[in-house]
Design a protein around this motif. Structure first.
Motif, PDB file in Angstrom:
ATOM      1  N   GLY A  65       0.842  -1.031   0.138  1.00 43.98           N
ATOM      2  CA  GLY A  65      -0.121  -0.096   0.172  1.00 43.98           C
ATOM      3  C   GLY A  65       0.756   1.288   0.058  1.00 43.98           C
ATOM      4  N   ALA A  66       0.635   1.991   0.752  1.00 40.12           N
ATOM      5  CA  ALA A  66       1.280   3.529   0.934  1.00 40.12           C
ATOM      6  C   ALA A  66       1.909   3.671   2.282  1.00 40.12           C
ATOM      7  CB  ALA A  66       0.553   4.632   0.479  1.00 40.12           C
ATOM      8  N   ALA A  67       1.884   2.525   2.868  1.00 39.14           N
ATOM      9  CA  ALA A  67       2.196   2.634   4.472  1.00 39.14           C
ATOM     10  C   ALA A  67       3.560   2.894   5.021  1.00 39.14           C
ATOM     11  CB  ALA A  67       1.775   1.132   4.918  1.00 39.14           C
ATOM     12  N   GLY A  68       4.681   2.297   4.259  1.00 34.50           N
ATOM     13  CA  GLY A  68       5.833   2.556   4.573  1.00 34.50           C
ATOM     14  C   GLY A  68       7.055   2.027   4.127  1.00 34.50           C
ATOM     15  N   ALA A  69       8.293   2.010   4.544  1.00 32.73           N
ATOM     16  CA  ALA A  69       9.317   1.334   3.947  1.00 32.73           C
ATOM     17  C   ALA A  69      10.552   1.166   5.043  1.00 32.73           C
ATOM     18  CB  ALA A  69       9.863   2.221   2.632  1.00 32.73           C
ATOM     19  N   SER A  70      11.409   0.387   4.533  1.00 37.62           N
ATOM     20  CA  SER A  70      12.526   0.140   5.375  1.00 37.62           C
ATOM     21  C   SER A  70      13.828   0.188   4.435  1.00 37.62           C
ATOM     22  CB  SER A  70      12.644  -1.355   6.250  1.00 37.62           C
ATOM     23  OG  SER A  70      11.862  -1.451   7.106  1.00 37.62           O
ATOM     24  N   GLU A  71      14.753   1.073   4.625  1.00 40.26           N
ATOM     25  CA  GLU A  71      16.196   1.147   4.016  1.00 40.26           C
ATOM     26  C   GLU A  71      17.548   0.750   4.814  1.00 40.26           C
ATOM     27  OE1 GLU A  71      16.768   4.332   1.635  1.00 40.26           O
ATOM     28  OE2 GLU A  71      14.395   4.419   1.056  1.00 40.26           O
ATOM     29  N   ILE A  72      18.213   0.129   4.064  1.00 39.48           N
ATOM     30  CA  ILE A  72      19.671  -0.072   4.558  1.00 39.48           C
ATOM     31  C   ILE A  72      20.648   0.675   4.034  1.00 39.48           C
ATOM     32  CG2 ILE A  72      21.413  -2.125   5.521  1.00 39.48           C
ATOM     33  CD1 ILE A  72      19.252  -3.703   6.010  1.00 39.48           C
ATOM     34  N   TRP A  73      21.803   1.153   4.655  1.00 45.98           N
ATOM     35  CA  TRP A  73      23.025   1.956   4.094  1.00 45.98           C
ATOM     36  C   TRP A  73      24.226   1.536   4.717  1.00 45.98           C
ATOM     37  CZ3 TRP A  73      22.522   6.251   0.148  1.00 45.98           C
ATOM     38  CH2 TRP A  73      21.045   6.305  -0.205  1.00 45.98           C
ATOM     39  N   SER A  74      25.207   1.862   4.251  1.00 44.62           N
ATOM     40  CA  SER A  74      26.432   1.340   4.799  1.00 44.62           C
ATOM     41  C   SER A  74      27.804   2.235   4.706  1.00 44.62           C
ATOM     42  CB  SER A  74      26.901  -0.028   4.790  1.00 44.62           C
ATOM     43  OG  SER A  74      27.284  -0.461   3.232  1.00 44.62           O
ATOM     44  N   LEU A  75      28.700   2.260   5.496  1.00 39.49           N
ATOM     45  CA  LEU A  75      29.680   2.900   5.081  1.00 39.49           C
ATOM     46  C   LEU A  75      31.088   2.169   5.777  1.00 39.49           C
ATOM     47  CD1 LEU A  75      31.590   5.247   4.137  1.00 39.49           C
ATOM     48  CD2 LEU A  75      31.151   6.295   6.506  1.00 39.49           C
ATOM     49  N   THR A  76      32.055   1.637   4.901  1.00 37.53           N
ATOM     50  CA  THR A  76      33.163   0.900   5.133  1.00 37.53           C
ATOM     51  C   THR A  76      34.467   1.659   5.577  1.00 37.53           C
ATOM     52  OG1 THR A  76      32.618  -0.734   3.653  1.00 37.53           O
ATOM     53  CG2 THR A  76      34.720  -0.701   4.685  1.00 37.53           C
ATOM     54  N   ASN A  77      35.049   1.527   6.787  1.00 33.54           N
ATOM     55  CA  ASN A  77      35.936   2.302   7.289  1.00 33.54           C
ATOM     56  C   ASN A  77      35.656   3.713   7.662  1.00 33.54           C
ATOM     57  OD1 ASN A  77      38.837   2.528   8.283  1.00 33.54           O
ATOM     58  ND2 ASN A  77      39.473   3.584   6.251  1.00 33.54           N
ATOM     59  N   PRO A  78      34.608   3.975   8.373  1.00 33.70           N
ATOM     60  CA  PRO A  78      34.102   5.602   8.864  1.00 33.70           C
ATOM     61  C   PRO A  78      35.180   5.860   9.705  1.00 33.70           C
ATOM     62  CG  PRO A  78      32.794   3.658  10.168  1.00 33.70           C
ATOM     63  CD  PRO A  78      33.809   2.814   9.092  1.00 33.70           C
ATOM     64  N   ALA A  79      35.165   7.302   9.685  1.00 35.69           N
ATOM     65  CA  ALA A  79      36.181   7.967  10.602  1.00 35.69           C
ATOM     66  C   ALA A  79      35.851   7.603  12.125  1.00 35.69           C
ATOM     67  CB  ALA A  79      36.019   9.662  10.374  1.00 35.69           C
ATOM     68  N   THR A  80      36.629   7.868  12.942  1.00 36.12           N
ATOM     69  CA  THR A  80      36.525   7.484  14.324  1.00 36.12           C
ATOM     70  C   THR A  80      35.985   8.907  15.039  1.00 36.12           C
ATOM     71  OG1 THR A  80      39.066   7.952  14.824  1.00 36.12           O
ATOM     72  CG2 THR A  80      38.235   5.575  14.657  1.00 36.12           C
ATOM     73  N   GLY A  81      35.711   8.550  16.187  1.00 36.08           N
ATOM     74  CA  GLY A  81      35.197  10.045  16.757  1.00 36.08           C
ATOM     75  C   GLY A  81      33.543  10.151  16.615  1.00 36.08           C
ATOM     76  N   ALA A  82      33.333  11.102  17.554  1.00 31.31           N
ATOM     77  CA  ALA A  82      31.781  11.756  17.281  1.00 31.31           C
ATOM     78  C   ALA A  82      31.588  12.583  15.985  1.00 31.31           C
ATOM     79  CB  ALA A  82      31.348  12.428  18.617  1.00 31.31           C
ATOM     80  N   ASN A  83      30.831  11.959  15.216  1.00 27.99           N
ATOM     81  CA  ASN A  83      30.602  12.436  13.682  1.00 27.99           C
ATOM     82  C   ASN A  83      28.993  12.712  13.702  1.00 27.99           C
ATOM     83  OD1 ASN A  83      33.424  13.326  13.028  1.00 27.99           O
ATOM     84  ND2 ASN A  83      33.603  11.144  12.937  1.00 27.99           N
ATOM     85  N   SER A  84      28.866  13.602  12.744  1.00 20.91           N
ATOM     86  CA  SER A  84      27.369  13.653  12.280  1.00 20.91           C
ATOM     87  C   SER A  84      26.716  12.710  11.058  1.00 20.91           C
ATOM     88  CB  SER A  84      27.140  15.033  11.912  1.00 20.91           C
ATOM     89  OG  SER A  84      25.864  15.307  11.215  1.00 20.91           O
ATOM     90  N   VAL A  85      25.834  11.995  11.371  1.00 16.72           N
ATOM     91  CA  VAL A  85      25.015  11.185  10.452  1.00 16.72           C
ATOM     92  C   VAL A  85      23.864  12.043   9.901  1.00 16.72           C
ATOM     93  CG1 VAL A  85      23.374   9.120   9.986  1.00 16.72           C
ATOM     94  CG2 VAL A  85      25.323   8.981  11.757  1.00 16.72           C
ATOM     95  N   ALA A  86      24.024  12.358   8.672  1.00 16.60           N
ATOM     96  CA  ALA A  86      23.295  13.519   7.950  1.00 16.60           C
ATOM     97  C   ALA A  86      22.282  12.744   7.065  1.00 16.60           C
ATOM     98  CB  ALA A  86      24.083  14.613   7.213  1.00 16.60           C
ATOM     99  N   VAL A  87      21.214  12.800   7.170  1.00 14.62           N
ATOM    100  CA  VAL A  87      20.070  12.039   6.287  1.00 14.62           C
ATOM    101  C   VAL A  87      19.159  13.074   5.601  1.00 14.62           C
ATOM    102  CG1 VAL A  87      17.980  10.432   6.603  1.00 14.62           C
ATOM    103  CG2 VAL A  87      19.674  10.354   8.228  1.00 14.62           C
TER     104      VAL A  87
END
Length: 217
Positions: A65-87
């Motif tokens: 229907g028009a109800a919703g969705a699930s998505e998966i994304w990934s990043l190999t070797n991300p930078a260490t530390g506290a960083n921003s996930v921007a969607v």
């Protein structure tokens, strides 16, 4: 080397076309998996970045229907530390984003295939068949709500976030230690439309043992 969970974070429920939150990454042989629950399947994720580096889209499944969705994304070797996930979404709509970072992950082939299922029942379930006994499995469930129905992950899994969106969707992420075949599942407190997606997180290869020189007498 065995895969281990490093850190977990989530955005809480959002209604904007773009938003961000902080995820802290540490350790070696790293992988960041970001999962999004969206309340209208006419909308989708346009891009996700971590520390301004673009993630790679893995897959998407609709609830029907028009109800919703699930998505998966990934990043190999991300930078260490506290960083921003921007969607960034294709348009403003309700969504929940969650992320898990892992250590001990294969840097060439960090993830297995994308597995998904959808239904209209109380029992979301999907089977991942390409995992490893030293890896992990991660899933994302989007439940289209009529009210404040609950979702409980299977006892073999560890719930990583469970966010209710005030009558629109519930987004739930969980993990389970890996195996050749893993069933990711849960229970909804009422019959509702759902979409579940899952992937195996694959371990880094164990290095070859050092050669020993033998002296013959």
């Amino acid at each position: 080397m065995a895969v281990a969970v490093d850190a977990v974070a989530n955005s809480g429920f959002q209604t904007a076309a773009s938003y961000s939150y902080t995820h802290t990454v540490s350790g070696a042989e790293r992988l960041l998996v970001v999962e999004v629950s969206i309340d209208a399947n006419a909308q989708s994720v346009s891009a996700i970045t971590y520390n301004t580096v673009a993630l790679t889209f893995k897959g998407r499944v609709l609830t029907g229907g028009a109800a919703g969705a699930s998505e998966i994304w990934s990043l190999t070797n991300p930078a260490t530390g506290a960083n921003s996930v921007a969607v960034t979404l294709s348009a403003a709509t309700g969504s929940v984003t969650g992320s898990v970072s892992f250590t001990g992950v294969d840097q060439s082939t960090p993830l297995g295939a994308f597995f998904s299922a959808l239904g209209d029942s109380t029992s979301p379930s999907v089977t991942v068949t390409d995992g490893s006994t030293t890896g992990f499995t991660i899933d994302i469930v989007t439940v289209s709500l009529a009210a404040s129905e609950t979702y409980t992950v299977d006892a073999s899994q560890t719930e990583r976030w469970n966010v209710f969106s005030d009558g629109l969707i519930r987004g739930v992420g969980s993990t389970e230690p890996g195996a050749a075949s893993v069933v990711m599942s849960g229970t909804i407190s009422a019959i509702l439309k759902w979409a579940i997606a899952a992937v195996a997180v694959l371990p880094a290869a164990v290095g070859q043992p050092a050669m020993r020189r033998v002296q013959w007498y």
